[in-house]
Design a protein around this motif. Structure first.
Motif, PDB file in Angstrom:
ATOM      1  N   UNK A 138      -9.855  -3.241 -24.675  1.00 55.18           N
ATOM      2  CA  UNK A 138     -10.049  -2.046 -24.117  1.00 55.18           C
ATOM      3  C   UNK A 138     -11.117  -1.138 -24.623  1.00 55.18           C
ATOM      4  N   UNK A 139     -12.335  -1.510 -24.898  1.00 56.99           N
ATOM      5  CA  UNK A 139     -13.079  -0.450 -25.639  1.00 56.99           C
ATOM      6  C   UNK A 139     -13.579   0.923 -24.722  1.00 56.99           C
ATOM      7  N   UNK A 140     -14.292   1.821 -25.525  1.00 58.30           N
ATOM      8  CA  UNK A 140     -14.490   3.000 -24.603  1.00 58.30           C
ATOM      9  C   UNK A 140     -15.274   2.519 -23.419  1.00 58.30           C
ATOM     10  N   UNK A 141     -15.342   3.443 -22.460  1.00 54.45           N
ATOM     11  CA  UNK A 141     -15.629   3.255 -21.002  1.00 54.45           C
ATOM     12  C   UNK A 141     -17.129   2.707 -21.040  1.00 54.45           C
ATOM     13  N   UNK A 142     -18.134   3.047 -21.640  1.00 54.46           N
ATOM     14  CA  UNK A 142     -19.416   2.742 -21.487  1.00 54.46           C
ATOM     15  C   UNK A 142     -19.555   1.371 -21.861  1.00 54.46           C
ATOM     16  N   UNK A 143     -18.991   0.927 -22.987  1.00 54.84           N
ATOM     17  CA  UNK A 143     -19.056  -0.382 -23.453  1.00 54.84           C
ATOM     18  C   UNK A 143     -18.095  -1.458 -22.486  1.00 54.84           C
ATOM     19  N   UNK A 144     -16.981  -0.740 -22.062  1.00 55.45           N
ATOM     20  CA  UNK A 144     -16.323  -1.569 -20.988  1.00 55.45           C
ATOM     21  C   UNK A 144     -17.229  -1.858 -19.763  1.00 55.45           C
ATOM     22  N   UNK A 145     -17.954  -1.002 -19.285  1.00 56.08           N
ATOM     23  CA  UNK A 145     -18.798  -1.223 -18.240  1.00 56.08           C
ATOM     24  C   UNK A 145     -19.817  -2.344 -18.578  1.00 56.08           C
ATOM     25  N   UNK A 146     -20.539  -2.221 -19.796  1.00 57.67           N
ATOM     26  CA  UNK A 146     -21.516  -3.145 -20.014  1.00 57.67           C
ATOM     27  C   UNK A 146     -21.121  -4.429 -20.183  1.00 57.67           C
ATOM     28  N   UNK A 147     -19.833  -4.648 -20.418  1.00 52.66           N
ATOM     29  CA  UNK A 147     -19.089  -6.224 -20.506  1.00 52.66           C
ATOM     30  C   UNK A 147     -19.249  -6.835 -19.157  1.00 52.66           C
ATOM     31  N   UNK A 148     -19.417  -5.767 -18.168  1.00 52.66           N
ATOM     32  CA  UNK A 148     -19.323  -6.700 -16.660  1.00 52.66           C
ATOM     33  C   UNK A 148     -20.707  -7.229 -16.358  1.00 52.66           C
ATOM     34  N   UNK A 149     -21.910  -6.733 -16.957  1.00 51.01           N
ATOM     35  CA  UNK A 149     -23.041  -7.184 -17.024  1.00 51.01           C
ATOM     36  C   UNK A 149     -23.176  -8.952 -17.343  1.00 51.01           C
ATOM     37  N   UNK A 150     -22.425  -9.068 -18.525  1.00 49.43           N
ATOM     38  CA  UNK A 150     -22.346 -10.182 -19.027  1.00 49.43           C
ATOM     39  C   UNK A 150     -21.647 -11.189 -18.188  1.00 49.43           C
ATOM     40  N   UNK A 151     -20.475 -10.649 -17.654  1.00 52.27           N
ATOM     41  CA  UNK A 151     -19.742 -11.427 -16.692  1.00 52.27           C
ATOM     42  C   UNK A 151     -20.408 -11.898 -15.418  1.00 52.27           C
ATOM     43  N   UNK A 152     -21.248 -10.768 -14.973  1.00 52.72           N
ATOM     44  CA  UNK A 152     -22.027 -11.075 -13.630  1.00 52.72           C
ATOM     45  C   UNK A 152     -23.068 -12.245 -14.074  1.00 52.72           C
ATOM     46  N   UNK A 153     -23.659 -12.013 -15.005  1.00 49.42           N
ATOM     47  CA  UNK A 153     -24.875 -12.966 -15.277  1.00 49.42           C
ATOM     48  C   UNK A 153     -24.226 -14.376 -15.421  1.00 49.42           C
ATOM     49  N   UNK A 154     -23.212 -14.501 -16.186  1.00 49.49           N
ATOM     50  CA  UNK A 154     -22.713 -16.025 -16.548  1.00 49.49           C
ATOM     51  C   UNK A 154     -22.019 -16.519 -15.089  1.00 49.49           C
ATOM     52  N   UNK A 155     -21.462 -15.753 -14.366  1.00 47.26           N
ATOM     53  CA  UNK A 155     -20.884 -16.126 -13.255  1.00 47.26           C
ATOM     54  C   UNK A 155     -22.065 -16.656 -12.116  1.00 47.26           C
ATOM     55  N   UNK A 156     -22.831 -15.901 -12.220  1.00 46.27           N
ATOM     56  CA  UNK A 156     -24.200 -16.206 -11.200  1.00 46.27           C
ATOM     57  C   UNK A 156     -24.763 -17.467 -11.483  1.00 46.27           C
ATOM     58  N   UNK A 157     -25.054 -17.615 -12.731  1.00 44.90           N
ATOM     59  CA  UNK A 157     -25.618 -19.095 -13.038  1.00 44.90           C
ATOM     60  C   UNK A 157     -24.852 -20.098 -12.866  1.00 44.90           C
TER      61      UNK A 157
END
Length: 447
Positions: free
Chosen positions: A142-161
């Motif tokens: 549960x990092x600070x909210x800006x870093x928490x948001x960035x984590x969703x980009x990694x997830x999105x990339x991985x799931x799309x591929x």
């Protein structure tokens, strides 16, 4: 006078009756041929059995990958209210999680189309799985909210591929591809059904983000399974190991595959259809808990209603296969769209918590088969040599919808309240039959 014996070399030869030695020799040869044919038959049988086992292992690995994608999407609903409280953010701000995921999805789509020919199926799908591990590793503490948001980009990339590669593999199967496509996306439904049950419990705990530790364990298992199963092989090599030789259909165009895909109108229509459909699906799963709590007065256990929706999604993708075949996939999709819209009106206008929960589950049941039908249709109308890239394009844009429409919902809810969820969903569902009517029923020639 002495009679001389008749020479054996004079006159025509009479047929000679074979002796015992000759008959024995013939029998031995026959026995050898029979024995050889039995050995070949047993060898073929072993090869066939080995191919079937490998096919089941490969499919099981892809089913688990889709289970994890569903797990990720199903987690959002119960955790969004907790995110708002922990980070003290509004509907609009918490919806930025979907925006960052959308950026990841779009990036994954573009990279998948360009890199698949270079890296191959086996390496690309493992790369996607690794990116998911990175995303969950950031989210778990549960990092600070800006870093928490960035984590969703990694997830999105991985799931799309992973989504693109899994769908492309299954649609290229020559036998029972419709059945396996239904099972693949039923696995997604199983993951989306399971995660709200766990996420709802974690949402009530102090360490709510430890839900992502469970997700991280699943993601690490996914990396190991995919790496050991496919070992960096291309899709043709993976299919050859299950007894399916590569297709003979090849391109006659001088243009790159990417440019040919962009020239196919049918691919873009199906991609937009997938975007709207997946957006509706994830919007229901992600926001229905908030709707039930705020509008219908549900309690902290309302997250289980999200599980009911995804349970219907999972069941529909397998249990309704017979109806798809009986009516025809082309016609049955219109029926599913009308039924889903009708039940969404029930959720909107009938002020019953139980009735709404049942209707939401039934909406999942009739929405479930739509996505596999889109993929099956792509397999029929897209040229074989462009199929993998086209399926990746369609599936990737579908995943973008899982971020875009939930964000729109959050943005609208921040102005009007979450009660706007139902009219938004109905307007999106109304696009299903219109877009489906635009999808061609036969392939178009590419010059």
């Amino acid at each position: 006078m002495e009679l001389q014996p008749i020479s054996n070399e004079i006159g025509p030869s009479l047929p000679v009756t074979p002796g015992e030695a000759s008959v024995t020799s013939l029998n031995v040869n026959d026995n050898r041929e029979t024995s050889n044919s039995q050995v070949v038959s047993r060898s073929d049988s072993r090869i066939g059995n080995g191919s079937r086992v490998r096919a089941r292992v490969q499919l099981a690995a892809l089913f688990f990958t889709m289970f994890l994608a569903g797990w990720n999407d199903g987690s959002n609903g119960p955790l969004i209210p907790r995110m708002q409280k922990v980070y003290n953010v509004s509907f609009l701000v918490v919806s930025l999680t979907f925006v960052l995921a959308c950026i990841g999805f779009i990036s994954g789509v573009m990279i998948n189309v360009h890199w698949t020919d270079k890296l191959g199926f086996g390496r690309m799908i493992v790369l996607g799985a690794i990116m998911q591990v990175v995303g969950y590793s950031i989210q778990a503490p549960a990092p600070p909210f800006p870093l928490f948001l960035i984590s969703f980009t990694f997830n999105g990339f991985g799931i799309a591929v992973q989504n693109a590669q899994s769908n492309a593999y299954v649609v290229n199967l020559r036998h029972n591809s419709e059945l396996y496509m239904g099972m693949l996306h039923a696995s997604y439904g199983a993951g989306a059904l399971s995660s709200p049950l766990i996420a709802t419990q974690f949402a009530q705990l102090h360490h709510w983000s430890f839900h992502y530790l469970v997700s991280l364990g699943l993601a690490l298992s996914n990396v190991i399974i995919l790496a050991l199963t496919f070992r960096g092989r291309t899709q043709d090599e993976a299919l050859a190991r299950v007894g399916q030789a590569g297709g003979l259909e090849t391109s006659t165009s001088d243009r790159s595959n990417f440019r040919q895909i962009l020239s196919l109108k049918s691919v873009h229509i199906m991609a937009f259809f997938a975007l709207v459909y997946v957006g509706v699906e994830v919007t229901i799963g992600g926001w229905i808990t908030t709707y039930i709590i705020d509008v219908r007065g549900g309690g902290s256990s309302s997250g289980y209603i999200s599980s009911g929706f995804f349970a219907g999604l999972m069941i529909g993708r397998v249990a309704l296969l017979w109806l798809n075949k009986l009516v025809g996939e082309r016609r049955v999709l219109y029926i599913y769209a009308v039924l889903a819209i009708g039940m969404e009106f029930i959720v909107w206008f009938v002020p019953s918590l139980v009735g709404g929960a049942v209707a939401i589950s039934l909406i999942g049941l009739v929405l479930g088969p739509i996505y596999p039908i889109i993929m099956n249709q792509a397999g029929r109308v897209v040229p074989r040599w462009l199929l993998s890239g086209s399926i990746g394009w369609i599936a990737g844009f579908g995943q973008a919808g899982s971020a875009l429409l939930p964000f729109m919902t959050g943005a609208i809810a921040s102005k009007t309240g979450i009660k706007a969820l139902q009219p938004l969903l109905i307007s999106m569902m109304a696009m299903f039959p219109i877009l489906w009517a635009l999808v061609p029923s036969s392939p178009r020639r590419i010059d």
